[in-house]
Design a protein around this motif. Sequence first.
Motif, short mmCIF file in Angstrom:
data_model
loop_
_atom_site.label_atom_id
_atom_site.label_comp_id
_atom_site.label_asym_id
_atom_site.label_seq_id
_atom_site.Cartn_x
_atom_site.Cartn_y
_atom_site.Cartn_z
N LEU A 1 30.98 37.50 67.82
CA LEU A 1 30.31 38.64 68.45
C LEU A 1 31.00 39.97 68.13
O LEU A 1 30.38 41.03 68.25
CB LEU A 1 30.31 38.47 69.98
CG LEU A 1 29.52 37.32 70.58
CD1 LEU A 1 29.75 37.27 72.08
CD2 LEU A 1 28.03 37.48 70.28
N ALA A 2 32.28 39.90 67.74
CA ALA A 2 33.05 41.13 67.53
C ALA A 2 32.46 41.97 66.41
O ALA A 2 32.12 41.44 65.35
CB ALA A 2 34.50 40.80 67.23
N PRO A 3 32.33 43.28 66.60
CA PRO A 3 31.75 44.12 65.56
C PRO A 3 32.65 44.31 64.35
O PRO A 3 32.18 44.65 63.27
CB PRO A 3 31.50 45.44 66.29
CG PRO A 3 32.49 45.46 67.41
CD PRO A 3 32.63 44.03 67.83
N ASP A 4 33.97 44.14 64.50
CA ASP A 4 34.89 44.34 63.38
C ASP A 4 36.22 43.65 63.69
O ASP A 4 36.43 43.09 64.77
CB ASP A 4 35.10 45.83 63.10
CG ASP A 4 35.49 46.62 64.35
OD1 ASP A 4 36.35 46.12 65.12
OD2 ASP A 4 34.95 47.71 64.56
N ALA A 5 37.11 43.71 62.70
CA ALA A 5 38.41 43.04 62.84
C ALA A 5 39.25 43.66 63.95
O ALA A 5 39.99 42.96 64.65
CB ALA A 5 39.16 43.09 61.51
N ARG B 1 18.00 45.20 66.65
CA ARG B 1 17.59 45.68 65.33
C ARG B 1 18.28 47.00 65.01
O ARG B 1 18.73 47.21 63.88
CB ARG B 1 16.08 45.85 65.27
CG ARG B 1 15.55 46.23 63.90
CD ARG B 1 14.03 46.17 63.83
NE ARG B 1 13.39 47.04 64.81
CZ ARG B 1 12.80 46.60 65.92
NH1 ARG B 1 12.76 45.29 66.18
NH2 ARG B 1 12.25 47.43 66.77
N ARG B 2 18.38 47.87 66.01
CA ARG B 2 19.06 49.16 65.78
C ARG B 2 20.53 48.94 65.46
O ARG B 2 21.08 49.62 64.59
CB ARG B 2 18.90 50.06 67.01
CG ARG B 2 17.50 50.63 67.19
CD ARG B 2 17.51 51.75 68.21
NE ARG B 2 17.91 51.29 69.53
CZ ARG B 2 17.07 50.82 70.45
NH1 ARG B 2 15.78 50.73 70.18
NH2 ARG B 2 17.51 50.43 71.64
N ARG B 3 21.17 47.99 66.16
CA ARG B 3 22.58 47.71 65.88
C ARG B 3 22.75 47.18 64.46
O ARG B 3 23.68 47.56 63.75
CB ARG B 3 23.13 46.70 66.90
CG ARG B 3 23.38 47.25 68.28
CD ARG B 3 24.26 46.32 69.10
NE ARG B 3 23.64 45.02 69.29
CZ ARG B 3 22.84 44.71 70.31
NH1 ARG B 3 22.56 45.63 71.23
NH2 ARG B 3 22.33 43.49 70.42
N ALA B 4 21.83 46.29 64.04
CA ALA B 4 21.92 45.74 62.69
C ALA B 4 21.73 46.83 61.64
O ALA B 4 22.43 46.87 60.63
CB ALA B 4 20.87 44.65 62.51
N GLU B 5 20.78 47.74 61.88
CA GLU B 5 20.54 48.83 60.92
C GLU B 5 21.73 49.78 60.87
O GLU B 5 22.11 50.26 59.79
CB GLU B 5 19.27 49.59 61.33
CG GLU B 5 17.99 48.77 61.14
CD GLU B 5 16.78 49.46 61.73
OE1 GLU B 5 16.97 50.48 62.45
OE2 GLU B 5 15.65 48.99 61.49
N ARG B 6 22.32 50.04 62.05
CA ARG B 6 23.49 50.93 62.08
C ARG B 6 24.66 50.31 61.34
O ARG B 6 25.35 50.99 60.57
CB ARG B 6 23.87 51.23 63.52
CG ARG B 6 24.99 52.25 63.68
CD ARG B 6 25.08 52.77 65.10
NE ARG B 6 25.32 51.71 66.06
CZ ARG B 6 24.44 51.30 66.98
NH1 ARG B 6 23.25 51.87 67.04
NH2 ARG B 6 24.73 50.33 67.82
N ARG B 7 24.87 49.00 61.52
CA ARG B 7 25.98 48.36 60.82
C ARG B 7 25.72 48.34 59.32
O ARG B 7 26.63 48.57 58.52
CB ARG B 7 26.18 46.92 61.31
CG ARG B 7 27.31 46.26 60.53
CD ARG B 7 27.74 44.95 61.05
NE ARG B 7 28.93 44.49 60.31
CZ ARG B 7 29.52 43.34 60.49
NH1 ARG B 7 29.08 42.50 61.41
NH2 ARG B 7 30.58 43.01 59.77
#
Length: 438
Positions: free
Chosen positions: A13-17, A124-130
């Motif tokens: 679930l973590a967005p990054d390291a 969907r917005r989170r996926a597009e932003r990433r």
Amino acid sequence: MQQRWTAERVLALAPDAAARTAGSALARPESWSATGASAIAGGPIWGSGGGATAYRTVVDPAGPTGRCSCPGPGFPCAHALGLLLLWANDPAAVPVGATVPDWVDAPAAGRRARAGLADPAAARRRAERRAAEVAEGTERLRRWLADRVHQGLVGTEREGYAMWDGIAERMVDAKAPGLAARLRAAGAIPASGAEGWPGRLLEDYAELWLLLRAHEHADDLDPSLVAGLRARIGWTVDAEDVLRAARAEGTAVHDRWLVLGSRDSVDGGLTERRIWLRGIGSGRPALVLAFGPQGRAPRLALPVGRTIEADAAFHDDAVPLRVALGERTGEPAAGAEPAGVGPEEATLAYAEALRREPWLEAWPVVLADVVAVPEPMGWRIAGADGFWLPVDRARTGEQALWRLSAMSGGTGLTVFGEYGARGFVPVTAWHEGRAVPL
């Protein structure tokens, strides 16, 4: 009854390291003054504390959704990750059925979780932003690599590690932790002073460039190549989602799996465990990845040399190796010594796999009738026919090699290991019918 997650499912679930590292640091009982979990499946998990400030964190695992009183940018924050990791790894630290504080809003949280009200538009917005952040990061790295090659390699060994750490941190910020890990590994090459380091560094530059160019043209690639590419850059996939999809499509592989070997490594404070399997019936190799939060080993541990019965769902890669492992049936049973191949056949198999997926990091190999031979230019794993594989010394300890040499006593052994661009890494040997981890 609420089923607890695995640590790897939480870390996915973590967005990054950076978020994984921060969350892992909070996965300790002393970081929380009060915690609890609903006994109802899909009910809330809560905690107060999470560091010096008494933040209040609630997670609805069915979404998963949650909220926290910290000033973080959104879910999951480090406190949510830390609370979930503590719940996954230490049942006593997050008791089921604990008295629910008023601020948890348990009925509403339970309803939201049971209904699974994740917001598709927000996802969907989170996926597009990433995706936009990764694209910006890869373009930055492309320019950096071009500059480095234009300047040449002379003097790189005197520049220090800060330069590498700086560009790696930019990749973490760009949500591309896989690229960050590759950069940190490359940064250790010039400082090693090993003979031939410029050639090795140039190879790492070329591999990074291949990944960046492939990402730039991802729309033109086969979807299975894109899946592997995204994994190398740092996207994670929830193992439960992979299992659920495979069972729905009827593609899960039920088999008895021989545990060929297990290796641990530490990156960014997190422990990664690589467990290699081979299907007794299917003959398919499979890789299970398990993760442990900072300072702790992963919970999943399988007995090397024995067999387990379970479903395995393969990730959708061009060369399917990584699997999500379902619930195991029965107890581990004795496993026979696996059949192996010679070094030449292993090299041809690796070359074919690399042709299908050019960014393949490691290929599982069982070698038959081989010995470990020390040479002035480095160790070799040699077959009876004289063909041999070089040993990847950066990933293989001296003690493991001498142990392997002593076990063989000049007589060929069956050895399992990972074969990659820098050579072979022995993981397990079979001696007198017994599997011996190296």
